[in-house]
Write a protein that holds these residues in place. Structure first.
Motif, mmCIF file in Angstrom:
data_model
loop_
_atom_site.group_PDB
_atom_site.id
_atom_site.type_symbol
_atom_site.label_atom_id
_atom_site.label_comp_id
_atom_site.label_asym_id
_atom_site.label_seq_id
_atom_site.Cartn_x
_atom_site.Cartn_y
_atom_site.Cartn_z
ATOM 1 N N LEU A 86 -43.340 -21.651 72.849
ATOM 2 C CA LEU A 86 -43.283 -21.495 74.306
ATOM 3 C C LEU A 86 -41.942 -22.043 74.792
ATOM 4 C CD1 LEU A 86 -46.863 -22.756 75.278
ATOM 5 C CD2 LEU A 86 -46.126 -20.422 74.805
ATOM 6 N N ARG A 87 -41.226 -21.246 75.590
ATOM 7 C CA ARG A 87 -39.905 -21.646 76.064
ATOM 8 C C ARG A 87 -40.009 -22.312 77.445
ATOM 9 N NH1 ARG A 87 -38.910 -16.255 74.265
ATOM 10 N NH2 ARG A 87 -37.816 -16.196 72.248
ATOM 11 N N LYS A 88 -39.237 -23.388 77.604
ATOM 12 C CA LYS A 88 -39.130 -24.098 78.884
ATOM 13 C C LYS A 88 -40.502 -24.352 79.505
ATOM 14 C CE LYS A 88 -34.488 -22.489 79.996
ATOM 15 N NZ LYS A 88 -33.612 -21.818 80.998
ATOM 16 N N VAL A 89 -41.264 -25.187 78.820
ATOM 17 C CA VAL A 89 -42.623 -25.455 79.267
ATOM 18 C C VAL A 89 -42.624 -26.174 80.607
ATOM 19 C CG1 VAL A 89 -43.584 -25.483 76.944
ATOM 20 C CG2 VAL A 89 -42.704 -27.597 77.949
ATOM 21 N N MET A 90 -43.674 -25.933 81.368
ATOM 22 C CA MET A 90 -43.871 -26.562 82.674
ATOM 23 C C MET A 90 -45.148 -27.392 82.635
ATOM 24 S SD MET A 90 -42.913 -23.217 84.978
ATOM 25 C CE MET A 90 -43.905 -22.122 83.940
ATOM 26 N N LEU A 91 -45.368 -28.150 83.709
ATOM 27 C CA LEU A 91 -46.560 -29.002 83.759
ATOM 28 C C LEU A 91 -47.842 -28.187 83.619
ATOM 29 C CD1 LEU A 91 -45.735 -31.654 86.516
ATOM 30 C CD2 LEU A 91 -46.063 -32.043 84.076
ATOM 31 N N LYS A 92 -47.858 -26.992 84.220
ATOM 32 C CA LYS A 92 -49.072 -26.175 84.156
ATOM 33 C C LYS A 92 -49.345 -25.630 82.764
ATOM 34 C CE LYS A 92 -46.783 -21.904 85.673
ATOM 35 N NZ LYS A 92 -46.778 -20.840 86.714
ATOM 36 N N ASP A 93 -48.360 -25.735 81.862
ATOM 37 C CA ASP A 93 -48.577 -25.273 80.482
ATOM 38 C C ASP A 93 -49.346 -26.289 79.652
ATOM 39 O OD1 ASP A 93 -47.167 -22.921 80.986
ATOM 40 O OD2 ASP A 93 -45.250 -23.814 80.414
ATOM 41 N N ALA A 94 -49.421 -27.520 80.111
ATOM 42 C CA ALA A 94 -50.128 -28.559 79.347
ATOM 43 C C ALA A 94 -51.602 -28.208 79.235
ATOM 44 C CB ALA A 94 -49.951 -29.910 80.020
#
Length: 304
Positions: A86-94
């Motif tokens: 996954l590229r450039k993960v964000m908080l919602k990806d957790a």
């Protein structure tokens, strides 16, 4: 004959069913970095198993299905074998992800493994509450907080650019690095100075708030006592003035001389100020007044 024997030997050999595993069950990456979700598998016979990735939130949603990424992962993820990046993960990806491998030709047709992704956020500039002044001997609290860092930050307070560590003996302050509270139980003039707070959580660089000077003023006991004495004197003068005015009759409604006026069946007490108004003379329930002024002259008399 040899071919038959070889076939029988192959059938008798133990064959492992589909197995799925991961090299990292928990992945921690900083926000806006790439995350690798490992998934490795082995099959019994199926050479082209079906691979799916799902994410567990309140509901289960697809990440990779039918050979393509879906939803918010479309265009920002890739797959190699069964491992997803996954590229450039964000908080919602957790969250928790599940890799599923289906081998329809195997004895055991489904295998799966779970990977937990944690997205880390470096400290932000903390919010600091530093009073500009305080009185000696009082209880004073300085507060520091950063609500956005993941994991939660720990805090260090500085006075005049020197760290304040938890005291050992007879100190006038208590510092809690987890809550960010610096508490003076009995502040003194020696505690005056410039204070600032630093937040750190092991991710990225620590961040500090701007320093602010805190002055410590002496409590003026003499001025307080003098003020209380003056206030008591003012209250006393007011009370004495009210008492004197009451004794002089300034609060009475009728201040004229009084007369006793006999009536037919009794005596009524009236003041000299109301003597000219015969209609104001009380009858005290002794009967109706005389019907004629002549009767009034013959039947009543004044007694000083």
């Amino acid at each position: 004959m040899l071919a038959v024997i070889s076939t029988l030997l192959l059938l008798c050999l133990p064959v492992a069913p589909v197995t799925v595993s991961t090299s990292r069950s928990e992945v921690k990456v900083q926000q806006n970095s790439d995350a690798i979700l490992s998934c490795e598998f082995k099959t019994e016979r199926d050479q082209n198993p079906r691979i799916e990735w799902k994410k567990k939130d309140n509901d289960v949603s697809f990440v990779y299905f039918n050979g393509n990424f879906t939803g918010p992962f479309l265009g920002r993820a890739k797959i190699e074998g069964a491992t997803v990046t996954l590229r450039k993960v964000m908080l919602k990806d957790a969250g928790e992800y599940r890799c599923e491998v289906s081998a329809s030709a195997d004895t055991v047709k489904l295998g799966e493994t779970n990977v937990t992704l944690k997205v880390l956020v470096p400290p932000q500039i903390p919010d600091c509450e530093i009073p500009s002044s305080a009185l000696t001997g009082s209880v004073v609290e300085l507060r520091c907080s950063d609500k956005n860092s993941i994991p939660p930050a720990s805090y260090t307070w500085y006075k005049d650019k020197k760290p304040l560590f938890p005291p050992r003996f007879n100190a006038t302050y208590i510092v809690d690095k987890h809550t960010g509270v610096l508490r003076f139980t009995k502040i003194s003039r020696a505690d005056a100075g410039q204070y600032h707070c630093e937040a750190r959580n092991g991710v990225g660089q620590p961040k500090s708030c701007l320093g602010q000077h805190m002055n410590i003023d002496d409590l003026n006991i003499s001025a307080i006592i003098a003020g209380v004495v003056v206030l008591c004197l003012v209250i006393s003068v007011c009370i004495l003035g009210a008492w004197y005015a009451h004794r002089q009759g300034y609060f009475s409604r009728h201040r004229g001389r009084s007369f006793w006026i006999p009536q037919c069946h009794g005596v009524a007490h009236i003041s000299s100020q109301n003597l000219s108004r015969t209609e104001d003379i009380p009858h005290a329930g002794y009967g109706p007044p005389p019907q004629d002024t002549q009767d009034f002259k013959h039947t009543q008399s004044f007694m000083l």
